[in-house]
Design a protein around this motif. Structure first.
Motif: not given
Ligand code: ZN
Ligand code: ANZ
Length: 821
Positions: A440, A442-443, A485, A487-488
């Motif tokens: 990801c 971002d993550c 993702c 997570q996000c």
């Molecule tokens: Zn993410």
């Protein structure tokens, strides 16, 4: 001819076994038979079974069938190691999906295994390319990742230009790809690794548990592969650099003899240390060196080369300034990628010093001549010289003293080093287990949540979609790659590499214990009952690959509390290869032998018997030196003996009154076959069975005759012992002897000790000076044994009655006189 019809026998008994499944392992807790686990390394479905399989599985089957015969509850499963490159290459060639080729070959091999009569428990069959299996590879990966045992790093890796994928160090054999034999090159890539180096000490130390059961050469290969050495890390100050550079040495005692310093030419450090004046020369050298393969780099024949970096290091003991060089004989990935060169006592350094005109200083006088003059580095024992505070010491003492000095100064410390590198896991190919990680923006790296496993391979890639391109073919499957993702929820991408197939084979023995479980990779309770594998059978080519990885996996699972043992395979048997005319069979030599043809010509039993009889299991079998036709003739003789005995008497006949000579032979042979099988001398065991057939034939024709109970006893022993290698003939013989069940289960005989006596002597037993019994005893029978046997005689007991025994006179081997009151 009067030969039995092998094909008809095979069909008859295959049908029977398929119905009765006599080799199914029993999970019933009420079954009190001892459990045992016999495992053959599972096959790769590369085509139909070949002669190599025929040998390996014949050997494994002797072990399994022997245990079945001894009345054990045996787990002897079969499955397929069905991910891997050949399937993918075939798919590219044929424009198909790798699954088509793979599962078609599996069916072919399964059918051939049934024909070959191997005592498998077919209910536990597994294929590693099934999502039901490989989801657990992903589950393990995630557990390893949580424990920091799986990680990704950028680094130089082995790249196979032919297969267009990276290889683990273990898959590089003498600089070549283990599969396709292309020369391996180095590339810098971002790859996944398993941190096997965390387990280096345990992989070495737990080998003490394997010393009894594993071939010494495999243990040695593993030890060398892990390559633990003890020495010191020493910090050298480099002029003009703030941080010192550390080197690893096994010989800190020789520090005063270090006359120059060498950095691996391809290490970042060499680039950093190079002075502006030397830059051009260095870069030319580095470019030249990069073209060499590992084979060339490590060759001791090759003239040593290098380039001066225009810098100096300071020897922390002598404070001497020594020049810093870059050379390709120092490896970037070993130790710290830099060395203190001691030309007097290390041949590689001495060759380099001679080549480039660098000084040589002897610091250990071994009495073998000064290396500076002889050109031969000395490595033996001796007395330290030219070494300040170490002068006069012996080597070991000097090592200790130098480490002490360095530790006091804070410029060095005792250190352990390993040759073993972390296990490079990622492959840029399709037909393997997808790595369950999502990238990801971002993550970063995000593990696929457990409940989303398996991450299945897409099924719409085929043929040229799979062409090797240096990146995984999965990268082109955009529908598959692009995901949210976990997570996000943002746009992210799946990792497109697949796992090394050695992951699949690292834990399959555990899966067999509960092959259909869908809530966990295996049931720990079931593994506790069956595991570890008592006898593993397979080729020595896996000494540092599969066997090392499986040991590592087992230790990690032990640490996770999933298995109670730390070693997966208690005993290991490496069978040899089948060769022809002294050479390995190969297409180019045209000396291949087709297993199917051999079976058509001679039948399964004769082929199996030939494999096992040829030599001890570890040795190669040269098909040019053996005779399946002779095996077939022997099997015919054996079956005739069983048939004639069966026609002449009924099962259950008491052998006690039978011909003594034949009985002795039979029981001596039971004893020898048993010990030969236990010592894994299967060829010797067969030779003994052959003797028994000959003796029984003779007894029928010119001795006691077919109806004698000793003949039946011998014929039954032939059926039972022969069942380890010739399942069809022995089942048939057993049936003709009048039995109904399978010969294969729980029928092993134990030799009667009385009948093992070589040449017996008749011993007279007197009670009150009257002869009351005669015993057959060994000529060397002991006093105690003779007394025990005399008193155990029912006749003697009858005459003694309840009278008091006053005295027993024992004169071995001929007389016992019991004096009664
Ligand atoms: Zn993410
Ligand atoms: C000085 C020395 C003097 C060494 C001597 C040997 C004999 P093992 O036993 O295999 O661990 N070495 C260290 N790092 C190296 C690298 N990256 N590339 C090539 N060689 C390297 O070997 C340890 C020895 O190998 C070390 O000890 C070092 O040479 C060399 F009389 O240091 B020795």
């Amino acid at each position: 001819s009067d030969s039995y019809d092998a094909r008809a026998l095979q069909e008859k008994w295959q049908e029977r076994w398929a119905k009765e499944n006599p080799f199914e392992a029993n999970e019933d807790p009420a079954d009190e038979r001892p459990r045992s686990y016999v495992l053959d390394m599972f096959p790769y479905p590369s085509g139909d079974l070949h002669m190599g399989h025929a040998e390996a599985f014949a050997m494994g089957d002797v072990v399994a069938r022997y245990r079945f015969q001894r009345g054990e509850n045996v787990l002897h499963p079969i499955g397929w190691d069905s991910f891997g490159l050949p399937a993918e290459n075939a798919a590219i060639k044929n424009g198909t999906h790798p699954a088509e080729w793979t599962y078609a070959n599996i069916e072919k091999q399964a059918e051939s295994f049934r024909q070959y009569g191997v005592s498998f428990d077919w209910t536990r069959r597994l294929h590693t390319s099934d999502p039901e299996y490989y989801q657990w590879n992903q589950w393990f990966f995630l557990r390893f990742y949580e424990r920091d045992l799986a990680y990704r790093k950028e680094g130089l890796v082995n790249w196979c230009p032919q297969d267009q994928t990276v290889l683990a160090n273990e898959q590089v054999v003498q600089g070549r790809c283990e599969r396709c034999h292309s020369e391996v090159v180095r590339r810098s890539l971002n790859q996944w690794y398993f941190r096997i180096t965390d387990y280096a000490d345990r992989l070495l130390d737990d080998m003490s548990q394997l010393e009894e059961g594993w071939p010494e050469r495999v243990l040695t290969m593993q030890r060398n592969w892990i390559g633990r050495s003890y020495g010191a890390d020493i910090d050298f100050t480099i002029e003009g650099r703030d941080e010192p550079v550390t080197v690893y040495t096994t010989r800190p005692d020789t520090l005063y003899g270090s006359t120059f310093f060498v950095v691996a030419a391809d290490a970042a450090l060499a680039d950093e240390l190079c002075s502006p004046e030397q830059r051009a020369e260095f870069e030319a050298y580095r470019e030249q060196a990069a073209k060499l393969t590992d084979i060339q780099r490590q060759s001791t024949e090759r003239t040593k080369t290098g380039v001066f970096l225009g810098r100096y290091a300071v020897n922390p003991a002598s404070q001497e300034r020594i020049p810093v060089w870059a050379a390709d004989y120092v490896l970037a990935e070993y130790g710290h990628g830099a060395i203190m060169a001691v030309p007097a006592h290390d041949q590689r350094d001495l060759d380099f010093a001679f080549q480039l005109g660098l000084p040589v200083r002897e610091v250990l006088d071994t009495g073998e001549g000064n290396p500076a003059e002889t050109g031969v580095a000395t490595t033996g024992e001796g007395t330290m010289v030219n070494s300040g505070p170490l002068d006069g010491l012996a080597k070991e003492e000097a090592i200790r003293r130098m480490v002490g000095i360095l530790e006091e100064q804070g410029t060095g410390r005792g250190a352990v080093n390993y040759r073993l590198r972390d296990w490079l896991l990622s492959r840029q190919r399709f037909w393997g287990t997808p790595i369950p990680i999502i990238h990801c923006p971002d993550c970063g790296e995000v593990p696929v949540p457990d409940e989303e496993l398996p991450v299945k391979l897409p099924d719409d890639l085929r043929g040229s979609d799979l062409d090797p391109k240096g990146v995984s073919p999965l990268a082109a499957a955009t529908d598959w790659v692009n995901v949210a993702c976990p997570q996000c929820g943002g746009a992210a991408q799946r990792d497109t590499d697949t796992m090394d197939t050695f992951v699949d084979s690292s834990w399959y023995p555990l899966r067999y214990c509960s092959p259909n479980l869908d809530t966990a990779p295996f049931d720990p309770e079931s593994v506790a009952k069956w595991g570890p594998v008592d006898q593993y059978v397979g080729g020595v080519e896996h000494a540092t690959l599969h066997l090392l990885y499986a040991r590592f996996f087992t230790k990690v699972l032990h640490d996770m509390g999933m298995v109670g043992f730390v070693e997966p395979f208690t005993r290991l048997l490496n069978q040899g290869q089948v060769i022809n005319g002294g050479r390995a069979m190969s297409k180019s030599l045209g000396n291949g032998i087709d297993l199917g043809e051999e079976i058509d010509n001679y039948g399964v039993d004769a082929v199996r018997l030939t494999m096992v009889f040829a030599s001890p299991p570890e040795d190669d079998v040269d098909w040019a030196d053996v005779s399946p036709a002779a095996s077939l003739r022997f099997l015919n003789r054996a079956l005739r003996v069983m048939t004639e005995a069966g026609a002449a008497s009924a099962p259950g006949t008491d052998p006690a009154g039978g011909d003594t000579e034949l009985r002795r032979t039979t029981h001596q042979i039971i004893d020898k076959v048993t010990s030969s099988v236990e010592m894994q001398r299967f060829n010797v065991a067969i030779a003994r069975v052959m003797e028994l057939v000959t003796a029984t034939r003779k007894a029928i024709d010119t001795g006691c005759g077919a109806a004698d109970p000793a003949v039946r006893e011998a014929a039954e022993v032939i059926a039972v012992t022969l069942s380890l290698v010739a399942p069809y003939v022995s089942e048939e013989g057993w049936e003709r002897l009048g039995h109904t069940g399978s010969v294969a289960i729980g029928n092993w005989r134990t030799a009667e000790p009385e009948l093992l006596v070589q040449e017996s002597v008749t011993c007279v037993v007197q009670v009150a000076n009257k002869v009351r019994d005669k015993l057959e005893v060994a000529p060397d029978v002991s006093e105690e044994e003779l007394e025990r046997r005399a008193l155990a005689s029912p006749k003697v007991q009858g005459f003694v009655g309840d009278r008091e025994i006053r005295k027993i006179v024992v004169r071995p081997p001929k007389l016992v006189n019991i004096v009664v009151g």
